[in-house]
Design an enzyme around this catalytic site. Structure first.
Site, PDB file in Angstrom:
ATOM      1  N   ASP A  14     -70.618  68.490   8.767  1.00 55.12           N
ATOM      2  CA  ASP A  14     -69.380  67.812   8.077  1.00 55.12           C
ATOM      3  C   ASP A  14     -69.331  66.435   8.062  1.00 55.12           C
ATOM      4  OD1 ASP A  14     -66.736  67.746   7.265  1.00 55.12           O
ATOM      5  OD2 ASP A  14     -66.243  67.757   9.397  1.00 55.12           O
ATOM      6  N   GLU A  74     -70.948  70.528   4.172  1.00 49.69           N
ATOM      7  CA  GLU A  74     -69.554  70.465   3.466  1.00 49.69           C
ATOM      8  C   GLU A  74     -69.485  69.194   2.287  1.00 49.69           C
ATOM      9  OE1 GLU A  74     -65.152  69.381   4.703  1.00 49.69           O
ATOM     10  OE2 GLU A  74     -66.271  70.996   5.779  1.00 49.69           O
ATOM     11  N   ASP A 147     -64.573  68.192  14.413  1.00 48.05           N
ATOM     12  CA  ASP A 147     -65.342  67.747  13.189  1.00 48.05           C
ATOM     13  C   ASP A 147     -66.728  68.647  13.739  1.00 48.05           C
ATOM     14  OD1 ASP A 147     -63.872  65.316  11.584  1.00 48.05           O
ATOM     15  OD2 ASP A 147     -63.757  65.327  13.790  1.00 48.05           O
TER      16      ASP A 147
END
Length: 186
Positions: A14, A74, A147
């Protein structure tokens, strides 16, 4: 004679310029198992280029330590602040460059797609994603920075995506896909 169970390690990321989350899973057959997850805290660095260097070094370190077979990352999403999106895109690009420097295949997923794959809902919260992963992977305590679970979610999403392609047989062409899935084509 028993067939060997396939093993694959997936690194999920991420990307972020303040906090980068990551998670690694091992997949044996269809069962993912948590290897590790964590965050790289970057807010203490004021220089944006130093942050990018730290991202590159950490991703290289993860790849060299765990030898993943694939990277799931992502994709940046469009928000109201164009500058934030550009910085996020740079963070993603640097992580991808680190993977490419180690010849690691990259798979990119939209945030909505990741949430949908994990929880069944594209508008799920970070907390809902973390709770699902906590139960699914039997990971114990949820980390302070979500996260980390977002990075883990990218890896699990990729695992699910690969299983769907394998179990469905995957179409070899658009013509075959349309023939096999007439209800999905409009």
């Amino acid at each position: 004679m028993q067939k060997a169970v396939a093993e694959k390690i997936i690194l999920g990321i991420d990307p972020g310029t303040n906090i980068l989350g990551y998670g690694l899973i091992e997949v044996r057959g269809k069962t993912p198992r948590l290897i590790t997850m964590g965050v790289l805290e970057l807010s203490k660095y004021k220089d944006h280029y130093l942050k990018l260097r730290k991202i590159f070094e950490r991703v290289i370190s993860l790849i060299d330590s765990y030898h993943p077979d694939e990277l799931a990352i992502e994709a940046p999403f469009y928000g109201k602040n164009v500058q934030s999106m550009l910085k996020l895109g740079r963070a993603q690009g640097v992580a991808m460059a680190a993977a490419l420097s180690r010849s690691l295949p990259i798979f990119e997923y939209a945030p909505l797609r990741i949430k949908q794959a994990i929880t069944g809902r594209g508008n799920a919260s970070k907390e809902q994603v973390a709770l699902f992963l906590q139960q699914y992977l039997d990971m114990g305590e949820i980390p302070k920075h979500l996260d980390a679970t977002d990075g883990l979610a990218a890896a699990v999403c990729h695992c699910f995506q690969k299983q769907n392609l394998v179990s469905s047989g995957g179409a070899k062409s658009w013509k075959e896909f349309i023939r096999n899935n007439p209800g999905r084509v409009k």
